[in-house]
Design an enzyme around this catalytic site. Structure first.
Site, PDB file in Angstrom:
ATOM      1  N   HIS A 440       0.842  -1.200   0.000  1.00  0.00           N
ATOM      2  CA  HIS A 440       0.000   0.000   0.000  1.00  0.00           C
ATOM      3  C   HIS A 440       0.873   1.244   0.000  1.00  0.00           C
ATOM      4  CE1 HIS A 440       0.098   1.654   4.196  1.00  0.00           C
ATOM      5  NE2 HIS A 440       0.423   0.423   4.536  1.00  0.00           N
ATOM      6  N   ASP A 450       6.261   2.873   7.303  1.00  0.00           N
ATOM      7  CA  ASP A 450       4.912   2.389   6.998  1.00  0.00           C
ATOM      8  C   ASP A 450       4.176   3.397   6.140  1.00  0.00           C
ATOM      9  OD1 ASP A 450       2.460   1.167   6.986  1.00  0.00           O
ATOM     10  OD2 ASP A 450       1.982   1.644   9.073  1.00  0.00           O
ATOM     11  N   GLU A 487      -5.025   1.656   2.703  1.00  0.00           N
ATOM     12  CA  GLU A 487      -4.831   0.521   3.625  1.00  0.00           C
ATOM     13  C   GLU A 487      -4.962   0.971   5.067  1.00  0.00           C
ATOM     14  OE1 GLU A 487      -2.482  -2.101   6.340  1.00  0.00           O
ATOM     15  OE2 GLU A 487      -2.240   0.027   5.874  1.00  0.00           O
ATOM     16  N   GLU A 488      -4.493   2.204   5.348  1.00  0.00           N
ATOM     17  CA  GLU A 488      -4.463   2.663   6.729  1.00  0.00           C
ATOM     18  C   GLU A 488      -5.855   2.812   7.338  1.00  0.00           C
ATOM     19  OE1 GLU A 488      -1.969   2.451   8.316  1.00  0.00           O
ATOM     20  OE2 GLU A 488      -0.166   2.999   7.223  1.00  0.00           O
ATOM     21  N   HIS A 602       3.202   5.515  12.857  1.00  0.00           N
ATOM     22  CA  HIS A 602       2.011   6.337  12.616  1.00  0.00           C
ATOM     23  C   HIS A 602       2.121   7.739  13.205  1.00  0.00           C
ATOM     24  CE1 HIS A 602      -1.046   2.853  11.675  1.00  0.00           C
ATOM     25  NE2 HIS A 602       0.020   2.854  10.881  1.00  0.00           N
TER      26      HIS A 602
END
Length: 807
Positions: A440, A450, A487-488, A602
């Site tokens: 992603h 990420d 995706e998140e 994140h």
């Protein structure tokens, strides 16, 4: 197809090496009659001594009478015979004992095979410098799903795919529910004046990290959080697990009407909120405690035990954003569960979705959570077991607090576009079998780890495949390369794509290879379906570990880290784009990455600067990731027989069954059909693997003798190869229950599902496990029957359709 890139010819070399150095299952080399070669001399001698058609007890022809007679035995012959029998038993017994004693070692031997010419390109081409450039581009701006930055990066990714030679590349757009923050507030508004405060809800600027200069480029919020406000006392509920709330309830702590304060860890954030909701809380706050991904207790790690920027760990102002969708209930767009979120799709109302919270929530830094913890000090109870965090400033009492807390989470819920980038290379020999690789692209802010480390690796793999295409390589099977979006928020882009193409995928997709957080450090890990384990071992044996000074491979260091006879391959649960492939359609999947000291997950600080300073300063592990991903891709696109091993799956399922609180002692009991299905699967996979091994040998012989394409194979051999690959492709589909799991029907795999209350972790035999936990005999019997039915269906997919009848 040029001879150098003939996948079939190079695969004959592969199998010859496997036969010389150990088969892929690491069993001893077989000879006629399935006798291990090292036993042949002993068995030949023993058979001659104790009687065969050529031994002492063989009938003799009396030519005078024309009859068969037993030979006459002298006393000496009898003594010799008895001695021989005893000696043979002793020798044979010793060999058996030796074999058993060494069987575990032989089972774990990884076959050696020479790299094919395309595989050598995969090893040689990836560039750390280019990977650094790609990561710098991906982290140059925030790119939350649905944002302008996200769209720009989708278009840039598409253009790079095409530039590198994947001409058949397009953007596929979907329209799911998204939310973005409008206003967020948190304050203690009553009670003792010394405890009253207002939270900043903002991350600090780090002078040496220029991307942190705009801390509100993506404000701290929860994806899919409930729009609204709450007012009430705060209760500290540890990790927010069901058992944590149950402990508080058992201790008489009032939960109704409170706002739950929970720390990250132990369960998926959305399921913490679900638990709080079920115990009567009206709001939820989730913070990062310094003992979890902060610097406390990190003295024995590779990096300094300090908060960013002095170390890699979470700083006091750092906030973990993230989705709060109920990950164990459904995946993807919560308003179109089971069908694609196209522009004009039929949609549920938000309150009709089973996957969305009904109470507002906010993520917090440790700095903003500390006043709340102080407000609960000496109120309520304190559990000594796994309850306290890492702060020495508070004692982690439960509360409720004396004063009320005001929580405001005002968000804009809207239907908006997201963009998947989809590239396709058509297969040459088996175009109807598809291998899918994906990562992603969207991030909560900059997302260096990420997901942009994975996105950079995907782009470099595409460039490397482009080099192969220019040299004349053609994949045997169709290769799909996808940069997923959103995706998140809950694996939205991948799920909508899978739901949109479900029928095609069910018919044609052989395997899905996923990378998410590609590189956070030097430690390799993988979660996969058991049938993929062998090829993971083989591929990681071919890639050097950049840190090793002793020519160790990734396999070697992975094994050391696992501290097991073979590296640990985990189970697939939830948390990344493999979920819809494995759990909804039944496509064999793997997810892998390099992990490390990653304390900025994140947050605003998951940045290019963090990666250069702590994650992978030389970008050599990014390069190693490309090589592993590329080798796996070529094994699945090019091997004449797909490198999947159902026998390994069967063995793993047998181990899962041993951990269930049931028994097959009583054959007439309620679990009879379940255990019968396991035995059937074991028998079927053994037979399939034997036939597969013979097929590989025959294919190797053909290719070594000059056969270069499938068209040149004998028709019977071609049919067997085709049927074998069909069986391997569809074997996983057998575990899919069309009706889905009870109360969460989007999940359909009867062996694996996200754990109901942890989310990330896998729950094995989910329907059966949940039924056993309920104690309801009708539910148990139904779950037994359904599970057994699907295991039998998987066995059925392996039933051969060969012309031969031999075993």
């Amino acid at each position: 197809m040029p001879q150098d890139y003939s996948s079939t010819k190079t695969d004959s070399d592969i199998e010859q090496n496997q036969q010389q150095e150990g088969s892929s299952s690491s069993s001893p080399k077989k000879t006629k009659g399935n006798v291990p070669s090292f036993l042949e001399p002993a068995l030949t001698w023993a058979s001659q001594a104790i009687g065969t058609s050529k031994g002492e007890y063989a009938p003799l022809i009396n030519r005078g009478k024309g009859t068969l007679e037993l030979p006459r035995q002298t006393k000496r012959k009898i003594i010799v015979t008895v001695t021989a029998i005893v000696s043979a038993i002793v020798i044979f017994g010793g060999i058996v004992v030796w074999t058993i004693a060494n069987s575990s070692e032989s089972e774990h031997k990884v076959p050696r095979r020479k790299l094919t010419d395309p595989e050598k390109v995969i090893i040689q081409v990836p560039s750390a410098d280019l990977l650094r450039e790609y990561l710098q581009t991906y982290t140059s701006e925030s790119h939350l799903a649905g944002s302008d930055g996200d769209k720009r990066q989708a278009e840039w990714t598409r253009d790079k795919f095409i530039e590198f030679g994947i001409e058949n590349t397009m953007i596929e757009t979907y329209y799911p529910l998204l939310n973005t923050p409008i206003d967020r507030q948190l304050a203690i508004v009553s009670g003792p004046e010394e405890f009253q405060y207002k939270a900043s809800l903002t991350e600090d600027v780090v002078e040496e990290d220029e991307t942190s200069y705009n801390p509100n480029t993506v404000p701290t919020f929860h994806g899919y959080s409930k729009n609204g406000t709450a007012l009430g006392p705060v209760v500290y509920a540890n990790y927010g697990r069901v058992e944590d709330f149950q402990y508080l309830a058992n201790q008489g702590i009032q939960l109704n009407g409170t706002i739950a304060l929970m720390r990250y860890g132990g369960a998926f954030r959305g399921l913490k909120i679900r638990a709080a909701e079920q115990f009567g809380c009206i709001g939820a706050l989730i913070y990062s405690d310094p003992i979890d991904d902060g610097p406390i207790g990190k003295e024995n790690h590779d990096n300094p035990a300090k908060a960013y920027p002095e170390g890699p760990w979470r700083s006091p102002s750092s906030v973990q954003r993230g989705s709060v969708q109920y990950a164990s209930m459904l995946t993807g767009d919560p308003l179109t569960p089971g069908w694609a979120a196209t522009e004009n799709a039929t949609r549920l109302q938000r309150d009709e979705s089973t996957g969305l919270p009904q109470i507002p929530s906010l993520p917090l830094s440790y700095r903003d959570a500390l006043p709340l913890l102080r407000a609960t000090e000496n109120h309520g109870v304190r559990n000594d077991q796994d309850w306290a965090g890492g702060s020495e400033e508070v004692s982690y009492f439960s509360g409720p607090s004396e004063g009320d807390v005001y929580l405001a989470n005002i968000v804009d819920d809207h239907i908006g576009p997201i963009w998947n980038v989809v590239g396709r290379i058509e297969g040459d020999e088996e175009p109807d079998h598809a291998i899918i690789i994906g990562n992603h692209r969207d991030a909560w802010v900059y997302g260096a780890v990420d997901p942009s480390s994975g996105s950079a690796a995907l782009l470099e793999l595409v460039r490397t495949l482009g080099v192969l295409l220019k040299q004349g390589w053609k994949p045997r099977r169709t290769l799909m390369i996808i940069s997923f979006d959103a995706e998140e928020y809950g694996m939205v882009g991948s799920t909508e794509w899978v739901e949109d193409h479900r029928d095609w995928l069910s018919e044609h997709a052989s395997v899905y290879l996923n990378v998410d957080m590609g590189v956070a450090g030097p430690n390799f890990m993988a979660n996969a379906c058991p049938s993929l384990r062998r090829v993971l071992y083989e591929v990681t044996h071919k890639v050097s570990d950049p840190r090793s000074k002793n020519n160790e491979t990734i396999y070697d260091t992975w094994k050391q880290l696992s501290n097991e006879e073979t590296p640990v391959v985990g189970q697939l649960g939830s948390g990344s784009d493999f979920v819809s492939f494995i759990s909804h359609v039944g496509i064999t999947s793997v997810d892998f990455a390099f992990t490390g000291d990653y304390g900025v997950y994140h947050s605003n600080y998951d940045s290019f600067h963090w990666m250069e300073k702590f994650g992978d300063p030389t970008f050599e592990y990014h390069s190693a990731l490309v090589k592993i991903w590329g080798l796996l891709t070529l094994r699945f696109t090019d091997d004449p027989i797909l490198p999947l091993y159902p026998g390994d799956y069967s063995k793993e399922i047998q181990e899962y069954a041993k951990k269930l609180p049931i028994s097959d002692i009583t054959l007439g009991g309620p679990y009879k059909e379940f255990f019968k299905s396991l035995k059937k699967l074991a028998k079927t996979t053994r037979r399939f693997e034997r036939r597969r091994d013979r097929l590989v040998e025959e294919l190797n012989e053909e290719f070594n003798n000059g056969t270069s394409t499938d068209e040149d194979l004998p028709s019977v051999l071609y049919k067997r190869m085709k049927v074998t690959n069909e069986r391997l492709t569809h074997f996983e589909r057998g575990f899919i229950d069309p009706e889905g799991l009870k109360d969460r029907s989007w999940f359909k795999h009867i062996l694996y599902a996200p754990h109901m209350w942890t989310g990330y972790h896998s729950q094995v035999f989910p329907a059966l496990s949940e039924a056993l936990e309920s104690g309801d005999s009708e539910k148990i019997q139904y779950a037994v029957d359904e599970t057994a039915s699907r295991i039998r269906a998987a066995s059925k997919y392996l039933k051969e359709d060969y012309d031969e009848d031999d075993d």
